[in-house]
Design a protein around this motif. Sequence first.
Motif, PDB file in Angstrom:
ATOM      1  N   PRO A  75      26.055  -6.039   2.476  1.00 39.93           N
ATOM      2  CA  PRO A  75      24.959  -5.094   2.716  1.00 39.93           C
ATOM      3  C   PRO A  75      23.710  -5.788   3.239  1.00 39.93           C
ATOM      4  N   THR A  76      23.002  -5.095   4.092  1.00 40.98           N
ATOM      5  CA  THR A  76      21.699  -5.558   4.563  1.00 40.98           C
ATOM      6  C   THR A  76      20.676  -4.492   4.207  1.00 40.98           C
ATOM      7  N   TYR A  77      19.435  -4.911   4.040  1.00 42.53           N
ATOM      8  CA  TYR A  77      18.394  -3.990   3.583  1.00 42.53           C
ATOM      9  C   TYR A  77      17.225  -4.031   4.566  1.00 42.53           C
ATOM     10  N   ASN A  78      16.913  -2.887   5.133  1.00 43.55           N
ATOM     11  CA  ASN A  78      15.811  -2.803   6.093  1.00 43.55           C
ATOM     12  C   ASN A  78      14.523  -2.516   5.331  1.00 43.55           C
ATOM     13  N   THR A  79      13.866  -3.574   4.891  1.00 44.69           N
ATOM     14  CA  THR A  79      12.684  -3.399   4.051  1.00 44.69           C
ATOM     15  C   THR A  79      11.384  -3.377   4.842  1.00 44.69           C
ATOM     16  N   ALA A  80      11.470  -3.525   6.150  1.00 43.74           N
ATOM     17  CA  ALA A  80      10.256  -3.458   6.973  1.00 43.74           C
ATOM     18  C   ALA A  80       9.946  -2.000   7.264  1.00 43.74           C
ATOM     19  N   ALA A  81       8.988  -1.457   6.542  1.00 45.58           N
ATOM     20  CA  ALA A  81       8.645  -0.039   6.709  1.00 45.58           C
ATOM     21  C   ALA A  81       8.331   0.257   8.165  1.00 45.58           C
ATOM     22  N   ALA A  82       8.802   1.407   8.636  1.00 46.42           N
ATOM     23  CA  ALA A  82       8.568   1.814  10.022  1.00 46.42           C
ATOM     24  C   ALA A  82       7.123   2.289  10.156  1.00 46.42           C
ATOM     25  N   CYS A  83       6.228   1.333  10.051  1.00 46.79           N
ATOM     26  CA  CYS A  83       4.804   1.652  10.023  1.00 46.79           C
ATOM     27  C   CYS A  83       4.055   0.612  10.838  1.00 46.79           C
ATOM     28  N   THR A  84       3.308   1.053  11.820  1.00 52.61           N
ATOM     29  CA  THR A  84       2.524   0.131  12.636  1.00 52.61           C
ATOM     30  C   THR A  84       1.158  -0.100  11.990  1.00 52.61           C
ATOM     31  N   LYS A  85       0.652  -1.277  12.197  1.00 52.17           N
ATOM     32  CA  LYS A  85      -0.655  -1.624  11.655  1.00 52.17           C
ATOM     33  C   LYS A  85      -1.728  -0.731  12.265  1.00 52.17           C
ATOM     34  N   ASP A  86      -2.664  -0.285  11.428  1.00 53.90           N
ATOM     35  CA  ASP A  86      -3.768   0.532  11.936  1.00 53.90           C
ATOM     36  C   ASP A  86      -4.609  -0.249  12.945  1.00 53.90           C
ATOM     37  N   ARG A  87      -5.073   0.448  13.947  1.00 55.77           N
ATOM     38  CA  ARG A  87      -6.000  -0.170  14.890  1.00 55.77           C
ATOM     39  C   ARG A  87      -7.357  -0.345  14.196  1.00 55.77           C
ATOM     40  N   LYS A  88      -8.179  -1.227  14.756  1.00 56.19           N
ATOM     41  CA  LYS A  88      -9.471  -1.516  14.139  1.00 56.19           C
ATOM     42  C   LYS A  88     -10.347  -0.273  14.039  1.00 56.19           C
ATOM     43  N   ARG A  89     -10.179   0.658  14.973  1.00 54.78           N
ATOM     44  CA  ARG A  89     -11.022   1.856  14.936  1.00 54.78           C
ATOM     45  C   ARG A  89     -10.685   2.758  13.750  1.00 54.78           C
ATOM     46  N   CYS A  90      -9.547   2.482  13.098  1.00 55.09           N
ATOM     47  CA  CYS A  90      -9.180   3.267  11.916  1.00 55.09           C
ATOM     48  C   CYS A  90      -9.913   2.776  10.671  1.00 55.09           C
ATOM     49  N   ASP A  91     -10.489   1.587  10.744  1.00 58.51           N
ATOM     50  CA  ASP A  91     -11.157   1.032   9.564  1.00 58.51           C
ATOM     51  C   ASP A  91     -12.274   1.923   9.076  1.00 58.51           C
ATOM     52  N   VAL A  92     -12.904   2.645   9.996  1.00 64.68           N
ATOM     53  CA  VAL A  92     -14.007   3.516   9.591  1.00 64.68           C
ATOM     54  C   VAL A  92     -13.539   4.574   8.601  1.00 64.68           C
ATOM     55  N   ILE A  93     -12.277   5.002   8.725  1.00 66.60           N
ATOM     56  CA  ILE A  93     -11.728   5.988   7.790  1.00 66.60           C
ATOM     57  C   ILE A  93     -11.527   5.349   6.420  1.00 66.60           C
ATOM     58  N   SER A  94     -10.941   4.149   6.405  1.00 66.18           N
ATOM     59  CA  SER A  94     -10.650   3.472   5.146  1.00 66.18           C
ATOM     60  C   SER A  94     -11.920   3.099   4.379  1.00 66.18           C
ATOM     61  N   LYS A  95     -13.028   2.953   5.087  1.00 66.22           N
ATOM     62  CA  LYS A  95     -14.279   2.572   4.439  1.00 66.22           C
ATOM     63  C   LYS A  95     -15.015   3.758   3.819  1.00 66.22           C
ATOM     64  N   LEU A  96     -14.602   4.962   4.161  1.00 67.22           N
ATOM     65  CA  LEU A  96     -15.250   6.149   3.575  1.00 67.22           C
ATOM     66  C   LEU A  96     -14.946   6.193   2.081  1.00 67.22           C
ATOM     67  N   LEU A  97     -15.935   6.494   1.269  1.00 65.92           N
ATOM     68  CA  LEU A  97     -15.814   6.329  -0.172  1.00 65.92           C
ATOM     69  C   LEU A  97     -15.074   7.452  -0.884  1.00 65.92           C
ATOM     70  N   THR A  98     -15.048   8.650  -0.310  1.00 73.31           N
ATOM     71  CA  THR A  98     -14.416   9.766  -1.014  1.00 73.31           C
ATOM     72  C   THR A  98     -13.163  10.235  -0.294  1.00 73.31           C
ATOM     73  N   VAL A  99     -12.231  10.781  -1.071  1.00 72.04           N
ATOM     74  CA  VAL A  99     -10.997  11.322  -0.490  1.00 72.04           C
ATOM     75  C   VAL A  99     -11.315  12.453   0.471  1.00 72.04           C
ATOM     76  N   ALA A 100     -12.286  13.289   0.109  1.00 72.30           N
ATOM     77  CA  ALA A 100     -12.653  14.430   0.956  1.00 72.30           C
ATOM     78  C   ALA A 100     -13.125  13.966   2.328  1.00 72.30           C
ATOM     79  N   GLU A 101     -13.945  12.916   2.357  1.00 77.30           N
ATOM     80  CA  GLU A 101     -14.438  12.401   3.643  1.00 77.30           C
ATOM     81  C   GLU A 101     -13.294  11.827   4.473  1.00 77.30           C
ATOM     82  N   ARG A 102     -12.413  11.069   3.827  1.00 78.85           N
ATOM     83  CA  ARG A 102     -11.311  10.460   4.567  1.00 78.85           C
ATOM     84  C   ARG A 102     -10.362  11.527   5.095  1.00 78.85           C
TER      85      ARG A 102
END
Length: 406
Positions: A75-102
């Motif tokens: 058996p082989t295990y594909n553990t690399a999630a099919a997820c691309t790294k966020d672009r730098k312009r997405c950082d502004v979302i992650s920096k927002l302090l509340t769930v509602a804002e994000r």
Amino acid sequence: TPTTATPTTSAPTTSVPTTSAPTTAAPITASPTTAVPTTAAPRTSAPTTAAPSTSAPMTPSTAPSVVSLRRSPAPTYNTAAACTKDRKRCDVISKLLTVAERTATCRTHNNNGEERCPVACGKMACYSLTQACTDTYTEQFIAMNTTQECKWITWMRNKKSPFVSMICQSTAQPVDEEGVAQDDFSQLVQDRCQKTCQNPACTCADRTFPFWTAAEDITASGVREAVRERNCADLYTMNPLKRETVCQLPIQGVTDHLSTLTNGIATIIKVHYMCPKACGVRTECLCTDSMEMVPTPSRNNTERSCFWARNYSTEKLAKFCDERIEPHFARACARTCQHEACAKHDTTYSLLLYGDVISTSCQQIAFYPQGSDYINFMCGAMDYRKMLFAYELCPVACAGFVPPGE
């Protein structure tokens, strides 16, 4: 795999004791026959017999040598999630302090931002418990003397059947066109149904992409660490006390829509969910040796396998297993380092023995009484992927096994 790993005459004819499994392990009334839709899950989807007569590596009527058994591909295990790294312009979302804002910001983009900023906006592929692992086998197979399919086990998991774990860690024998079980004991159910069974090889892999964590007090003095981007790899070299605290921090992603009762995703996703091996909060993730090369940047060999240390002197091994000296090796090679948390923990990973011809599990070994032929046959075998004997990986199930020469 060494060529001498597969004995040709070592399989005893008495390896399957007829009374070894408790008769109360799987009561026939536990899964009512009226509960299963006729088109979704046949009545055979839950075990109806207590003794898993096919869970051992050979049948009572025949005792073939190991070399005569069939073998599916390892058996082989594909553990690399099919997820691309966020672009730098997405950082502004992650920096927002509340769930509602994000959340509000993500909703200003197409598909709620999941394609543009998959980590920050909570794309399912980035947070799946089993990452990119899938159910690799679509046919029927025999497990615990019962015909199964991955989709039937999925139905059982959704119904919270107590037999799911037992079935998943049992041998899965393919069947021929007439439904007869083949002499193939090389994979467990959790290797054929990796997603359905939530195979630990999939669920314990650290995520390889960065993510952001919330601002939290991280010391007793009340020092506050700001919202910041993190990688799982950074946790290995972190002070152990700080790492314990950081592993409990919630991440700054819009993820509250992902959790369901059956997919294993936490309602509030924390760092230890993203980095299960590095954090070691789940013992099953800590208590295993990595099969990848482990960084040892301060040494002439800047990376090495865990098993290289098996022949080290006691003094040299102690240095490699000291987190202050080799933090990554000490965490990634917990079995080789004999981590105290692992002393009485049976691994839930699949064991591949005898040249990958036979696969078993600590749970399956535990079906049999100490001193039985099956215990001796399995506990004394080595899993060459990790260069560890089964009795080292299953200290509880193999408690009565005495290694040769001891």
